[in-house]
Scaffold this motif. Structure first.
Motif, PDB file in Angstrom:
ATOM      1  N   ARG A 204       0.745  -1.130   0.016  1.00  0.00           N
ATOM      2  CA  ARG A 204       0.102  -0.013   0.005  1.00  0.00           C
ATOM      3  C   ARG A 204       0.861   1.331   0.066  1.00  0.00           C
ATOM      4  O   ARG A 204       2.007   1.254   0.380  1.00  0.00           O
ATOM      5  CB  ARG A 204      -0.771   0.220   1.273  1.00  0.00           C
ATOM      6  N   THR A 205       0.226   2.346  -0.467  1.00  0.00           N
ATOM      7  CA  THR A 205       0.751   3.646  -0.403  1.00  0.00           C
ATOM      8  C   THR A 205       0.118   4.552   0.120  1.00  0.00           C
ATOM      9  O   THR A 205      -1.301   4.850  -0.213  1.00  0.00           O
ATOM     10  CB  THR A 205       1.372   4.061  -1.684  1.00  0.00           C
ATOM     11  N   ARG A 206       0.423   5.334   0.893  1.00  0.00           N
ATOM     12  CA  ARG A 206      -0.005   6.777   1.979  1.00  0.00           C
ATOM     13  C   ARG A 206       0.317   7.871   1.610  1.00  0.00           C
ATOM     14  O   ARG A 206       1.680   7.909   2.016  1.00  0.00           O
ATOM     15  CB  ARG A 206      -0.575   6.450   3.212  1.00  0.00           C
ATOM     16  N   VAL A 207      -0.178   8.864   1.104  1.00  0.00           N
ATOM     17  CA  VAL A 207       0.520  10.269   1.163  1.00  0.00           C
ATOM     18  C   VAL A 207      -0.261  11.237   2.109  1.00  0.00           C
ATOM     19  O   VAL A 207      -1.491  11.527   2.187  1.00  0.00           O
ATOM     20  CB  VAL A 207       0.231  10.874  -0.333  1.00  0.00           C
ATOM     21  N   ALA A 208       0.524  11.641   2.962  1.00  0.00           N
ATOM     22  CA  ALA A 208      -0.151  12.438   4.021  1.00  0.00           C
ATOM     23  C   ALA A 208       0.936  13.390   4.513  1.00  0.00           C
ATOM     24  O   ALA A 208       1.994  13.046   4.722  1.00  0.00           O
ATOM     25  CB  ALA A 208      -0.640  11.939   5.188  1.00  0.00           C
ATOM     26  N   GLY A 209       0.442  14.801   4.697  1.00  0.00           N
ATOM     27  CA  GLY A 209       1.678  15.718   5.339  1.00  0.00           C
ATOM     28  C   GLY A 209       2.782  15.851   4.488  1.00  0.00           C
ATOM     29  O   GLY A 209       3.934  16.386   4.650  1.00  0.00           O
ATOM     30  N   GLY A 210       2.643  15.888   2.972  1.00  0.00           N
ATOM     31  CA  GLY A 210       3.736  16.019   2.038  1.00  0.00           C
ATOM     32  C   GLY A 210       4.688  14.887   2.170  1.00  0.00           C
ATOM     33  O   GLY A 210       5.775  14.825   1.353  1.00  0.00           O
ATOM     34  N   LYS A 211       4.412  13.645   2.754  1.00  0.00           N
ATOM     35  CA  LYS A 211       5.530  12.343   2.595  1.00  0.00           C
ATOM     36  C   LYS A 211       4.419  11.309   1.935  1.00  0.00           C
ATOM     37  O   LYS A 211       3.318  11.097   2.352  1.00  0.00           O
ATOM     38  CB  LYS A 211       5.808  12.343   4.095  1.00  0.00           C
ATOM     39  N   THR A 212       5.215  10.778   1.406  1.00  0.00           N
ATOM     40  CA  THR A 212       4.876   9.409   1.078  1.00  0.00           C
ATOM     41  C   THR A 212       5.414   8.159   1.650  1.00  0.00           C
ATOM     42  O   THR A 212       6.447   7.925   1.988  1.00  0.00           O
ATOM     43  CB  THR A 212       5.299   9.054  -0.919  1.00  0.00           C
ATOM     44  N   LYS A 213       4.227   7.131   1.996  1.00  0.00           N
ATOM     45  CA  LYS A 213       4.715   5.997   2.948  1.00  0.00           C
ATOM     46  C   LYS A 213       4.468   4.667   2.189  1.00  0.00           C
ATOM     47  O   LYS A 213       3.275   4.651   1.796  1.00  0.00           O
ATOM     48  CB  LYS A 213       4.219   6.289   4.177  1.00  0.00           C
ATOM     49  N   HIS A 214       5.362   3.707   2.260  1.00  0.00           N
ATOM     50  CA  HIS A 214       4.804   2.521   1.396  1.00  0.00           C
ATOM     51  C   HIS A 214       4.912   1.452   2.538  1.00  0.00           C
ATOM     52  O   HIS A 214       6.108   1.437   3.356  1.00  0.00           O
ATOM     53  CB  HIS A 214       6.057   2.027   0.578  1.00  0.00           C
ATOM     54  N   PHE A 215       3.972   0.572   2.569  1.00  0.00           N
ATOM     55  CA  PHE A 215       3.770  -0.280   3.657  1.00  0.00           C
ATOM     56  C   PHE A 215       3.061  -1.661   3.177  1.00  0.00           C
ATOM     57  O   PHE A 215       2.152  -1.235   2.260  1.00  0.00           O
ATOM     58  CB  PHE A 215       3.167   0.440   5.018  1.00  0.00           C
ATOM     59  N   PRO A 216       3.031  -2.603   3.900  1.00  0.00           N
ATOM     60  CA  PRO A 216       2.520  -3.797   3.443  1.00  0.00           C
ATOM     61  C   PRO A 216       1.471  -3.862   4.577  1.00  0.00           C
ATOM     62  O   PRO A 216       1.239  -3.469   5.395  1.00  0.00           O
ATOM     63  CB  PRO A 216       3.412  -5.049   3.727  1.00  0.00           C
ATOM     64  N   VAL A 217       0.309  -4.596   3.877  1.00  0.00           N
ATOM     65  CA  VAL A 217      -1.064  -4.892   4.633  1.00  0.00           C
ATOM     66  C   VAL A 217      -1.689  -6.394   4.571  1.00  0.00           C
ATOM     67  O   VAL A 217      -1.288  -6.741   3.179  1.00  0.00           O
ATOM     68  CB  VAL A 217      -2.067  -3.852   4.402  1.00  0.00           C
ATOM     69  N   VAL A 218      -1.709  -6.942   5.705  1.00  0.00           N
ATOM     70  CA  VAL A 218      -2.050  -8.465   5.381  1.00  0.00           C
ATOM     71  C   VAL A 218      -3.494  -8.392   5.045  1.00  0.00           C
ATOM     72  O   VAL A 218      -4.463  -7.709   5.779  1.00  0.00           O
ATOM     73  CB  VAL A 218      -2.133  -9.220   7.017  1.00  0.00           C
ATOM     74  N   VAL A 219      -3.940  -9.193   3.951  1.00  0.00           N
ATOM     75  CA  VAL A 219      -5.066  -9.081   3.487  1.00  0.00           C
ATOM     76  C   VAL A 219      -5.765 -10.570   3.456  1.00  0.00           C
ATOM     77  O   VAL A 219      -5.177 -11.459   3.190  1.00  0.00           O
ATOM     78  CB  VAL A 219      -5.289  -8.746   2.055  1.00  0.00           C
ATOM     79  N   VAL A 220      -7.028 -10.792   3.922  1.00  0.00           N
ATOM     80  CA  VAL A 220      -7.740 -12.311   3.851  1.00  0.00           C
ATOM     81  C   VAL A 220      -8.757 -12.157   2.794  1.00  0.00           C
ATOM     82  O   VAL A 220      -9.866 -11.228   2.894  1.00  0.00           O
ATOM     83  CB  VAL A 220      -8.319 -12.435   5.423  1.00  0.00           C
TER      84      VAL A 220
END
Length: 352
Positions: A204-220
């Motif tokens: 996943r990717t999230r953009v907030a406060g001018g910063k881009t963050k990449h992170f994994p999410v467990v999906v069922v």
């Protein structure tokens, strides 16, 4: 089945853990190991043959592994699989809490309103305000607040032994999505039976406060069956174990007989009851007859009884018309020769 201790908590043995990351030891013994987010599943266990089986199934090299802290040495494999076929066991397989851990163990465990150890209202909310969870996005303040902790027990059907593997994630997004998926499934199955799923690590990717963050999410994800089939009720075990195989497809797609039509075409109420027993054996009616199909069949059986009683009622004979005259009597010819009366007599005793 033998007796059970009614007050004992029944749970399957934990065979190992499913992880979405691992750590790399630091060359400096004074520094902590560096955590690494993995794009593939990581399996760890105290039993080497479990991890070996995982490596054979999903790739990777088996290695000895020392968990952080004083935990006993284990075995680990960083697989090449981004998704795993799994099964949700009966009951509620998901446990969630906001938790804070330190060297002394779990310091806080909160349900979002009450901290369970101190029995005080949510401490993170009191200390840092309603946006306290955002502090975990900053490494400088990450350890000052609880982490949303989700633990999901699953069965890996192609692994040796009988037991569950625990998926643990501290993702805020996974906490919301896992709860939504599992609760929806439980609403349909009542926690009975097995549910085939796929465990997937989704980037996943999230953009907030001018910063881009990449992170994994467990999906069922529900595997091999439609949402309608998964929520209708507990699946047959054969379908849960092999939802896309011949047995699974046949069990799911086999059309349900039209029991109402069969009952309408029955000769007697006993035949209707046989139809109900057939539906009960196939699991299509409630044993106590509280479902709509049972009520429909009982109404048809009652009508069959009324029709049979009407046929058995004595003929009151002719009645006069409005002028008091009786209809002319019709005299039939004498009975034909042969065995017709015997046949008619035998037929009159048949079930109506």
């Amino acid at each position: 089945m033998g007796s059970r201790i009614r007050t004992a908590q029944k749970q399957a043995r934990e065979l190992g853990r499913l992880r979405t990351g691992y750590s790399i030891p630091s060359d400096d013994p004074k520094k902590r190991a560096r955590p690494v987010k993995s794009t593939t599943w990581v399996l760890s266990s105290h039993a080497e043959h479990y991890v070996t089986a995982a490596a054979e199934a999903w790739g990777g090299e088996v290695e000895r592994w020392q968990p952080q802290g004083n935990g006993a040495p284990q075995f680990r494999v960083i697989t090449k699989a981004e998704q795993l076929d799994a099964i949700l066991p009966p009951g509620d397989p998901l446990s969630q809490a906001n938790e804070m851990w330190n060297k002394g163990g779990c310091a806080r465990r909160c349900d979002g309103q009450t901290e369970q150890i101190s029995r005080h209202p949510c401490l993170c909310l009191a200390e840092h305000g309603p946006e306290w969870h955002l502090l975990r996005q900053d490494l400088r303040t990450k350890d000052k607040v609880c982490a949303p902790t989700s633990r999901l027990n699953v069965v890996l059907p192609d692994m040796p032994d009988v037991g569950v593997w625990r998926v643990e994630t501290h993702s805020f997004y996974a906490a919301n999505e896992l709860a939504g998926t599992v609760d929806m499934v439980l609403s349909g199955t009542g926690g009975k039976g097995l549910v085939p799923v796929t465990l997937r690590i989704e980037p996943r990717t999230r953009v907030a406060g001018g910063k881009t963050k990449h992170f994994p999410v467990v999906v069922v994800e529900i595997r091999g069956v439609t949402t309608r089939q998964a929520l209708t009720g507990p699946l047959p075990t054969a379908v849960a174990l092999d939802p896309t195989g011949a047995r699974g497809v046949a069990a799911i797609e086999a059309p349900r007989p039209d029991y109402v039509a069969l009952a309408e075409g029955a000769l007697t109420s006993d035949d209707v009851r046989d139809t109900w027993r057939q539906a009960a054996a196939a699991g299509h009616v409630h044993p106590k007859g509280t479902d709509q199909l049972s009520k429909d069949l009982m109404a048809i059986a009652a009508r069959k009884d009324e029709e049979a009683a009407a046929l058995r009622a004595p003929d009151p004979g002719p009645e006069p018309d409005e002028d008091g005259a009786y209809p002319a009597e019709v005299v039939e010819d004498e009975q034909p020769s042969g065995n017709w009366p015997a046949v008619a007599q035998a037929g009159s005793g048949a079930r109506a």
